[in-house]
Design an enzyme around this catalytic site. Structure first.
Site, PDB file in Angstrom:
ATOM      1  N   ASN A  42       0.839  -1.188   0.000  1.00 23.36           N
ATOM      2  CA  ASN A  42       0.000   0.000   0.000  1.00 23.36           C
ATOM      3  C   ASN A  42       0.881   1.248   0.000  1.00 23.36           C
ATOM      4  O   ASN A  42       1.916   1.304   0.650  1.00 23.36           O
ATOM      5  CB  ASN A  42      -1.013   0.004   1.163  1.00 23.36           C
ATOM      6  CG  ASN A  42      -0.406  -0.121   2.543  1.00 23.36           C
ATOM      7  OD1 ASN A  42       0.558  -0.838   2.763  1.00 23.36           O
ATOM      8  ND2 ASN A  42      -0.997   0.576   3.505  1.00 23.36           N
ATOM      9  N   ILE A  43       0.461   2.223  -0.789  1.00 21.34           N
ATOM     10  CA  ILE A  43       1.187   3.480  -0.945  1.00 21.34           C
ATOM     11  C   ILE A  43       0.204   4.607  -0.632  1.00 21.34           C
ATOM     12  O   ILE A  43      -0.739   4.843  -1.382  1.00 21.34           O
ATOM     13  CB  ILE A  43       1.731   3.641  -2.383  1.00 21.34           C
ATOM     14  CG1 ILE A  43       2.530   2.407  -2.831  1.00 21.34           C
ATOM     15  CG2 ILE A  43       2.551   4.927  -2.498  1.00 21.34           C
ATOM     16  CD1 ILE A  43       3.764   2.106  -2.018  1.00 21.34           C
ATOM     17  N   GLU A  55      -3.179  -4.880  -2.731  1.00 18.66           N
ATOM     18  CA  GLU A  55      -3.713  -5.862  -3.676  1.00 18.66           C
ATOM     19  C   GLU A  55      -3.922  -5.268  -5.055  1.00 18.66           C
ATOM     20  O   GLU A  55      -3.658  -5.917  -6.068  1.00 18.66           O
ATOM     21  CB  GLU A  55      -4.995  -6.513  -3.147  1.00 18.66           C
ATOM     22  CG  GLU A  55      -6.086  -5.552  -2.731  1.00 18.66           C
ATOM     23  CD  GLU A  55      -5.994  -5.136  -1.264  1.00 18.66           C
ATOM     24  OE1 GLU A  55      -4.889  -4.863  -0.767  1.00 18.66           O
ATOM     25  OE2 GLU A  55      -7.053  -5.072  -0.615  1.00 18.66           O
ATOM     26  N   CYS A  88     -10.506  -3.519   1.039  1.00 16.65           N
ATOM     27  CA  CYS A  88     -11.499  -2.452   1.202  1.00 16.65           C
ATOM     28  C   CYS A  88     -12.548  -2.570   0.095  1.00 16.65           C
ATOM     29  O   CYS A  88     -12.425  -3.391  -0.820  1.00 16.65           O
ATOM     30  CB  CYS A  88     -10.811  -1.083   1.167  1.00 16.65           C
ATOM     31  SG  CYS A  88     -10.215  -0.587  -0.477  1.00 16.65           S
ATOM     32  N   CYS A  91     -11.186  -2.050  -3.478  1.00 17.50           N
ATOM     33  CA  CYS A  91     -10.414  -3.214  -3.932  1.00 17.50           C
ATOM     34  C   CYS A  91     -11.319  -4.384  -4.274  1.00 17.50           C
ATOM     35  O   CYS A  91     -11.084  -5.087  -5.252  1.00 17.50           O
ATOM     36  CB  CYS A  91      -9.387  -3.623  -2.879  1.00 17.50           C
ATOM     37  SG  CYS A  91      -8.013  -2.453  -2.784  1.00 17.50           S
TER      38      CYS A  91
END
Length: 132
Positions: A42-43, A55, A88, A91
């Protein structure tokens, strides 16, 4: 590649996460049927909407190399949190289009794991069929 190896690779990706705001590191490993795999982390961004989840990073990387949903074996998503990682809503919607419905998805933290599918995670999906 076994499930523990996927989890370990996903944690390697999580260690590369950029999380200055939440400090919630997530990693993903997408295993392809040909044995190749793609990692994602995650960024975060100060403009939270511009943040990209682990993901999606992994799946987008695979698509960027020409892989498609029929090429995927397993997606693994991990976090260091108290509960297992779970995609989430954004996603889940993306995965509903870019993975096969029965592609195994391993969700894990350091203590527990489970295997599910996008069909189980997102019932009554909005798909391209709804746009016809």
């Amino acid at each position: 590649m076994n499930q523990q190896q996927l989890i370990n690779l996903a944690f390697t990706a999580a260690d590369n996460a950029y999380t200055p705001y939440s400090n919630y590191k997530v990693g993903a490993c997408l295993l392809c049927k040909d044995g190749n795999y793609f990692l994602g982390a995650n960024i975060e961004n100060a403009s939270y909407g511009a943040t990209n989840c682990a993901e999606r990073s992994a799946v987008f990387a695979a698509y960027s190399y020409g892989y498609r949903k029929d090429d995927f074996d397993t997606l693994c998503i991990v976090c260091y949190g108290k509960t297992i990682a779970a995609p989430c809503g954004i996603c889940r919607q993306v995965l509903s289009e870019l993975l096969n419905q029965d592609t195994p998805i391993v969700l894990a933290n350091k203590e527990n794991s489970m295997v599910t599918t996008i069909a189980e995670l997102l019932p009554m999906q909005f798909t391209s069929e709804d746009m016809k």
